[in-house]
Design a protein around this motif. Structure first.
Motif, mmCIF file in Angstrom:
data_model
loop_
_atom_site.group_PDB
_atom_site.id
_atom_site.type_symbol
_atom_site.label_atom_id
_atom_site.label_comp_id
_atom_site.label_asym_id
_atom_site.label_seq_id
_atom_site.Cartn_x
_atom_site.Cartn_y
_atom_site.Cartn_z
ATOM 1 N N LYS A 1 -1.581 -0.038 -5.860
ATOM 2 C CA LYS A 1 -0.723 1.152 -5.785
ATOM 3 C C LYS A 1 -1.531 2.392 -5.447
ATOM 4 C CE LYS A 1 3.115 3.465 -8.009
ATOM 5 N NZ LYS A 1 4.128 3.388 -9.084
ATOM 6 N N LYS A 2 -2.751 2.482 -6.007
ATOM 7 C CA LYS A 2 -3.599 3.636 -5.732
ATOM 8 C C LYS A 2 -3.982 3.692 -4.255
ATOM 9 C CE LYS A 2 -7.865 5.878 -7.307
ATOM 10 N NZ LYS A 2 -9.038 5.775 -8.221
ATOM 11 N N THR A 3 -4.176 2.518 -3.653
ATOM 12 C CA THR A 3 -4.612 2.452 -2.254
ATOM 13 C C THR A 3 -3.454 2.598 -1.276
ATOM 14 O OG1 THR A 3 -6.430 0.980 -2.902
ATOM 15 C CG2 THR A 3 -5.863 1.043 -0.563
ATOM 16 N N THR A 4 -2.318 1.973 -1.580
ATOM 17 C CA THR A 4 -1.198 1.924 -0.630
ATOM 18 C C THR A 4 -0.064 2.876 -0.965
ATOM 19 O OG1 THR A 4 -0.021 0.166 -1.834
ATOM 20 C CG2 THR A 4 -1.711 -0.516 -0.230
ATOM 21 N N GLY A 5 -0.048 3.385 -2.214
ATOM 22 C CA GLY A 5 1.045 4.260 -2.626
ATOM 23 C C GLY A 5 2.260 3.519 -3.131
ATOM 24 N N MET A 6 2.158 2.190 -3.230
ATOM 25 C CA MET A 6 3.269 1.379 -3.743
ATOM 26 C C MET A 6 2.709 0.167 -4.481
ATOM 27 S SD MET A 6 4.655 -0.295 -0.161
ATOM 28 C CE MET A 6 4.395 1.179 0.833
ATOM 29 N N SER A 7 3.524 -0.404 -5.345
ATOM 30 C CA SER A 7 3.118 -1.597 -6.078
ATOM 31 C C SER A 7 3.199 -2.816 -5.164
ATOM 32 C CB SER A 7 4.028 -1.800 -7.293
ATOM 33 O OG SER A 7 5.336 -2.140 -6.863
ATOM 34 N N PRO A 8 2.582 -3.949 -5.556
ATOM 35 C CA PRO A 8 2.695 -5.169 -4.735
ATOM 36 C C PRO A 8 4.141 -5.585 -4.493
ATOM 37 C CG PRO A 8 0.939 -5.420 -6.333
ATOM 38 C CD PRO A 8 1.624 -4.132 -6.671
ATOM 39 N N SER A 9 4.999 -5.482 -5.531
ATOM 40 C CA SER A 9 6.401 -5.891 -5.370
ATOM 41 C C SER A 9 7.139 -4.942 -4.434
ATOM 42 C CB SER A 9 7.102 -5.945 -6.729
ATOM 43 O OG SER A 9 7.018 -4.697 -7.385
ATOM 44 N N GLU A 10 6.807 -3.640 -4.505
ATOM 45 C CA GLU A 10 7.426 -2.680 -3.590
ATOM 46 C C GLU A 10 6.991 -2.944 -2.159
ATOM 47 O OE1 GLU A 10 7.854 1.153 -6.628
ATOM 48 O OE2 GLU A 10 6.028 0.858 -5.451
ATOM 49 N N TYR A 11 5.706 -3.301 -1.987
ATOM 50 C CA TYR A 11 5.214 -3.629 -0.647
ATOM 51 C C TYR A 11 5.934 -4.865 -0.102
ATOM 52 C CZ TYR A 11 2.093 -5.164 3.083
ATOM 53 O OH TYR A 11 1.586 -5.576 4.296
ATOM 54 N N ALA A 12 6.128 -5.859 -0.960
ATOM 55 C CA ALA A 12 6.826 -7.086 -0.547
ATOM 56 C C ALA A 12 8.248 -6.775 -0.084
ATOM 57 C CB ALA A 12 6.853 -8.080 -1.691
ATOM 58 N N LYS A 13 8.896 -5.843 -0.769
ATOM 59 C CA LYS A 13 10.275 -5.463 -0.382
ATOM 60 C C LYS A 13 10.300 -4.796 0.978
ATOM 61 C CE LYS A 13 11.967 -4.915 -5.126
ATOM 62 N NZ LYS A 13 12.408 -3.960 -6.170
ATOM 63 N N THR A 14 9.253 -4.007 1.293
ATOM 64 C CA THR A 14 9.226 -3.363 2.611
ATOM 65 C C THR A 14 9.054 -4.416 3.715
ATOM 66 O OG1 THR A 14 6.799 -3.030 2.624
ATOM 67 C CG2 THR A 14 8.162 -1.315 1.594
ATOM 68 N N ILE A 15 8.343 -5.492 3.408
ATOM 69 C CA ILE A 15 8.158 -6.581 4.387
ATOM 70 C C ILE A 15 9.501 -7.240 4.663
ATOM 71 C CG2 ILE A 15 7.037 -8.765 4.880
ATOM 72 C CD1 ILE A 15 5.193 -6.317 4.903
ATOM 73 N N VAL A 16 10.253 -7.501 3.599
ATOM 74 C CA VAL A 16 11.587 -8.112 3.744
ATOM 75 C C VAL A 16 12.515 -7.209 4.524
ATOM 76 C CG1 VAL A 16 13.614 -8.939 2.497
ATOM 77 C CG2 VAL A 16 11.318 -9.461 1.634
ATOM 78 N N ALA A 17 12.433 -5.909 4.229
ATOM 79 C CA ALA A 17 13.315 -4.948 4.898
ATOM 80 C C ALA A 17 13.038 -4.892 6.395
ATOM 81 C CB ALA A 17 13.119 -3.563 4.286
ATOM 82 N N ARG A 18 11.777 -5.078 6.771
ATOM 83 C CA ARG A 18 11.442 -5.071 8.192
ATOM 84 C C ARG A 18 12.018 -6.270 8.921
ATOM 85 N NH1 ARG A 18 5.000 -3.829 7.402
ATOM 86 N NH2 ARG A 18 5.252 -1.969 6.126
#
Length: 294
Positions: free
Chosen positions: A277-294
């Motif tokens: 989260k510190k590096t990307t600005g989002m948690s792993p689960s939030e990042y996974a959701k952005t992948i699905v949304a794409r």
């Protein structure tokens, strides 16, 4: 006119082979080797991982690692139970003084040296009868009807490998006053080697101490090189690489977050999630959701 013959100098000469083993070790393999070996050995990890503990140091060896042990060296080996290793262990007699530069040193081999080892294994199989590790003290046996010259090729590939490794060990040493161009080239080479080392050992608990120990360089010099060549310190670079790898694992959807944390060397999923989260600005689960949304 009579031409004068020039006798070639031989810096490294392997006089005798004591043992030559390529072994696929079981996951529960543990061994202790005593002090009665009066010859050199090198251990090369072709696949998997193994822990080697000597009187001086502990080595975490992965695929592509090679370790040189001097005579009368006590050691203890323990295979990684998750990914047990395939090892090439060669014991040999060599009285070249230059070999001391490889004493108790572990390297990550490049493609050129890996080719020497591959050819050595190939010719060794043509030369010697197979012998299990527990019979190392028995005399080595020549294979009947071996191919012409294969024994000579084993010797040649080994000597070429040793010379190459000694040259590499010397490249880590101070070289005196360098021009700005030479210094820049050397710094780029050091940065490239350290980055390759980090890529290979990403799952391990990498530390600045382990890296400077592997490359015989001060912490200050390593930091300055990375800051200049990469734009950040080594610790920050390692974290970025781990997070980039984690993103790949998340996109692949093969592992859960706890497994991903372990694969990239985190002691817990909590610390992994915090760094992510510190590096990307989002948690792993939030990042996974952005992948699905794409």
């Amino acid at each position: 006119m009579e031409l004068r013959m020039l006798k070639l100098r031989e810096k490294v000469v392997v006089d005798k082979i004591v043992s030559f083993h390529y072994e696929e070790l079981p996951k529960d393999h543990v061994e202790d080797v005593g002090l009665d070996y009066s010859f050199w050995q090198f251990l090369y990890v072709d696949k998997g991982e193994i822990e080697l503990i000597t009187e001086q140091k502990e080595f975490h060896m992965r695929q592509g690692s090679i370790l040189f042990l001097p005579p009368y060296q006590l050691r203890r080996g323990r295979a990684n139970p998750k990914i047990p290793p395939n090892l090439l262990i060669v014991s040999f007699d060599c009285h070249s003084s230059s070999l001391v530069r490889l004493k108790n040193k572990c390297f990550q081999v490049d493609d050129g040296k890996r080719n020497y080892l591959t050819q050595m294994i190939k010719e060794g199989r043509n030369t010697f009868d197979p012998s299990p590790l527990e019979k190392q003290k028995e005399s080595i046996v020549r294979r009947k009807n071996a191919l012409f010259g294969c024994e000579h090729l084993v010797k040649n590939y080994m000597e070429i490998l040793l010379i190459s490794m000694i040259r590499e060990s010397e490249s880590h040493l101070p070289t005196g006053n360098l021009t700005s161009t030479q210094r820049e080239k050397q710094e780029k080479e050091i940065a490239a080697r350290v980055m390759a080392h980090i890529d290979v050992h990403l799952q391990a608990n990498l530390s600045i101490d382990s890296i400077v120990g592997a490359f015989y360089i001060s912490k200050t010099k390593l930091y300055n090189i990375f800051k200049k060549e990469i734009g950040c310190g080594v610790t920050e670079y390692i974290k970025r690489k781990k997070i980039d790898k984690a993103k790949t694992y998340i996109r692949e959807e093969k592992y859960n977050y706890t497994e991903i944390a372990d694969l990239i060397g985190y002691s817990s999923v909590h610390y992994f999630s915090k760094d992510f989260k510190k590096t990307t600005g989002m948690s792993p689960s939030e990042y996974a959701k952005t992948i699905v949304a794409r």
